[in-house]
Write an enzyme that holds these catalytic residues in place. Structure first.
Site, short mmCIF file in Angstrom:
data_model
loop_
_atom_site.label_atom_id
_atom_site.label_comp_id
_atom_site.label_asym_id
_atom_site.label_seq_id
_atom_site.Cartn_x
_atom_site.Cartn_y
_atom_site.Cartn_z
N HIS A 1 40.28 39.89 28.11
CA HIS A 1 39.27 39.56 28.99
C HIS A 1 37.93 39.09 28.65
O HIS A 1 37.48 39.83 27.94
CB HIS A 1 39.38 40.72 30.28
CG HIS A 1 38.41 40.05 31.51
ND1 HIS A 1 37.08 40.12 31.48
CD2 HIS A 1 38.93 39.93 32.88
CE1 HIS A 1 36.67 39.69 32.87
NE2 HIS A 1 37.95 39.81 33.77
N CYS B 1 39.33 34.14 32.94
CA CYS B 1 38.58 34.65 34.05
C CYS B 1 37.44 33.56 34.12
O CYS B 1 36.44 33.56 33.44
CB CYS B 1 37.88 36.14 33.90
SG CYS B 1 36.86 36.44 35.34
N HIS C 1 42.31 34.90 36.38
CA HIS C 1 41.53 35.29 37.11
C HIS C 1 40.73 34.13 38.00
O HIS C 1 40.00 33.68 36.99
CB HIS C 1 40.68 36.46 36.54
CG HIS C 1 41.28 37.72 36.21
ND1 HIS C 1 40.30 38.85 35.67
CD2 HIS C 1 42.43 38.21 36.30
CE1 HIS C 1 41.05 39.77 35.61
NE2 HIS C 1 42.51 39.40 35.90
N ASP D 1 40.36 36.59 42.25
CA ASP D 1 39.43 37.80 41.55
C ASP D 1 38.57 38.31 42.53
O ASP D 1 38.92 38.38 43.97
CB ASP D 1 38.74 37.29 40.39
CG ASP D 1 38.37 38.16 39.43
OD1 ASP D 1 38.59 39.57 39.59
OD2 ASP D 1 37.74 37.83 38.33
N HIS D 2 37.52 38.93 42.32
CA HIS D 2 36.35 39.38 43.38
C HIS D 2 36.42 38.70 44.58
O HIS D 2 36.35 37.50 44.57
CB HIS D 2 34.86 39.67 42.80
CG HIS D 2 35.09 40.25 41.47
ND1 HIS D 2 34.00 40.46 40.69
CD2 HIS D 2 35.96 40.94 40.56
CE1 HIS D 2 34.11 41.12 39.64
NE2 HIS D 2 35.62 41.60 39.39
N TYR E 1 36.60 44.54 45.47
CA TYR E 1 38.17 44.54 45.77
C TYR E 1 38.28 44.87 47.19
O TYR E 1 39.24 45.92 47.34
CB TYR E 1 38.50 45.49 44.53
CG TYR E 1 38.60 44.98 43.15
CD1 TYR E 1 39.66 44.17 42.98
CD2 TYR E 1 37.55 44.96 42.45
CE1 TYR E 1 39.66 43.42 41.71
CE2 TYR E 1 37.51 44.43 41.16
CZ TYR E 1 38.68 43.55 40.72
OH TYR E 1 38.63 43.04 39.52
C1 DNO Z 1 36.43 43.12 37.04
C2 DNO Z 1 37.55 43.05 36.00
C3 DNO Z 1 37.20 43.67 34.92
C4 DNO Z 1 38.54 43.66 33.91
C5 DNO Z 1 38.55 44.32 32.58
C6 DNO Z 1 39.64 43.94 31.69
O1 DNO Z 1 36.55 43.11 37.94
O2 DNO Z 1 37.80 41.56 35.89
O3 DNO Z 1 36.99 44.96 35.05
O4 DNO Z 1 39.41 44.43 34.68
O5 DNO Z 1 37.47 43.80 32.12
O6 DNO Z 1 39.60 44.86 30.96
#
Ligand code: DNO
Length: 348
Positions: A199, A237, A266, A311-312, A325
């Site tokens: 990531h 991401c 992501h 993602d978020h 989340y």
């Molecule tokens: C945040 C996530 C990160 C991700 C880590 C992967 O929301 O995208 O915390 O899980 O960096 O190791």
């Protein structure tokens, strides 16, 4: 027809969002999860892994992606018990592959995972979101606070020591330690046929004076060159890399997708502000600075068949929950991504 492997992050039995709810989001076929009650560096008990998988599968969902198997700070600093922790890491890859896991997401960010100045900044439409305001981060003292993505077990003194250790290690030192780790673990990943997707650093620049290296195209090229095999890949991401306007996300999707190095995507949007700060926004292109349709188009063209997740999300409709989340905005994100993907498929 490329069937999108749409997943949704689930924080295990402690998550206020249930598997029943996730199962009902259109197009979601699996969850992305982890064993959360084992300290970083240690081996995950087989029973815990099996139990998690059984729970997920009993709800008609798959558990093929793990996010994350954390990398202990001793490995990143190559000191203390790093050798033992690397052996444990390999064992986790073996144990996860034994239950059908195909992709492991991890990061190599020193001490802090994602960093924001506020987790519930009210936005114009009445929702709230994670934001990164540079002037506020500059005033933050990481030895005196913690964020949800961070390991909260350090005392202020230990934290200060860790930060100093990374400052003296520097960027090149961190690269060396990452290379050593990769050379050790990727052969095991190949043997187990598990894709390791790093990531990127979030945000993609150094914070609190410590180095961060998985930040841009040049560095990602360097990272991928550490081991020439598709099991050594990326969790691409968009929201993390996209905070730097120099990072052309559609171009990166195309390039790394064609190289078959994106095992996990992501997808989220951010709104970049004038001073380089950013606010997390809804997933739509019109909500933020990234053209998500272009990003997905580029990915689609590569024949991407890896895993993807929204993602978020913002907190909307009065929802309260884990920052980034919640259920609703991420579910809307999944629906939006699915819509774009279906259009791309049908207009092929
Ligand atoms: C945040 C996530 C990160 C991700 C880590 C992967 O929301 O995208 O915390 O899980 O960096 O190791």
């Amino acid at each position: 027809m490329i069937c999108l492997k749409m997943t949704f992050r689930w924080y295990g039995m402690e998550d206020s969002i249930t598997l029943e709810q996730i199962r009902q989001i259109p197009g979601v076929s699996g969850v992305v999860t982890a064993v959360y009650d084992v300290e970083p560096g240690n081996v995950w008990p087989r029973e815990s892994i099996q139990c998690l998988k059984d729970e997920v599968e009993s709800h008609g969902l798959k558990m093929e992606v793990i996010e994350s198997v954390p990398v202990h700070e001793d490995i990143k600093l190559r000191r203390g018990r790093y050798k033992e922790y690397i052996e444990n890491y390999k064992e986790n890859i073996r144990r996860l592959s034994a239950v059908g896991v195909k992709c492991i997401c991890y990061n190599f960010m020193p001490v802090f995972d994602w960093t924001r100045s506020r987790l519930d900044q009210p936005l114009e439409d009445g929702s709230n979101a994670l934001v990164y305001y540079k002037k506020d981060v500059d005033k933050m003292d990481p030895t005196k606070m913690t964020l949800p993505g961070w390991d909260a077990s350090y005392t202020p003194r230990e934290m200060a020591e860790l930060i100093d250790a990374y400052k003296s290690l520097g960027e090149e030192g961190l690269w060396k330690n990452l290379e050593y780790f990769i050379q050790e673990i990727i052969p095991v990943a190949i043997e187990c046929d598990v894709n390791m997707g790093i990531h990127p650093d979030d945000p993609p620049w150094p914070i609190f004076g410590i180095p961060r290296i998985i930040t841009n195209e040049k560095n990602i090229d360097r990272f991928l060159d550490l081991y020439n095999d598709s099991h050594h890949g990326l969790t691409l991401c968009t929201g993390s890399l996209g905070c730097l306007t120099d990072n052309d996300i559609p171009k990166m999707m195309k390039k790394y997708g064609e190289q078959n190095r994106i095992c996990f995507a992501h997808i989220r949007n951010i709104k970049i502000l004038e001073d380089g700060s950013f606010e997390e926004s809804g997933h739509l292109s019109e909500n933020g600075s990234l053209d998500i349709a272009e990003v997905l188009k580029a990915l689609h063209r590569t024949g991407f068949d890896g895993y993807i997740r929204p993602d978020h999300g913002r907190m909307i409709w009065g929802e309260q929950g884990k920052p980034g989340y919640g259920l609703y905005d991420r579910a809307l994100g999944a629906a939006y991504i699915n819509g774009i993907w279906e259009t791309l498929e049908k207009s092929r």
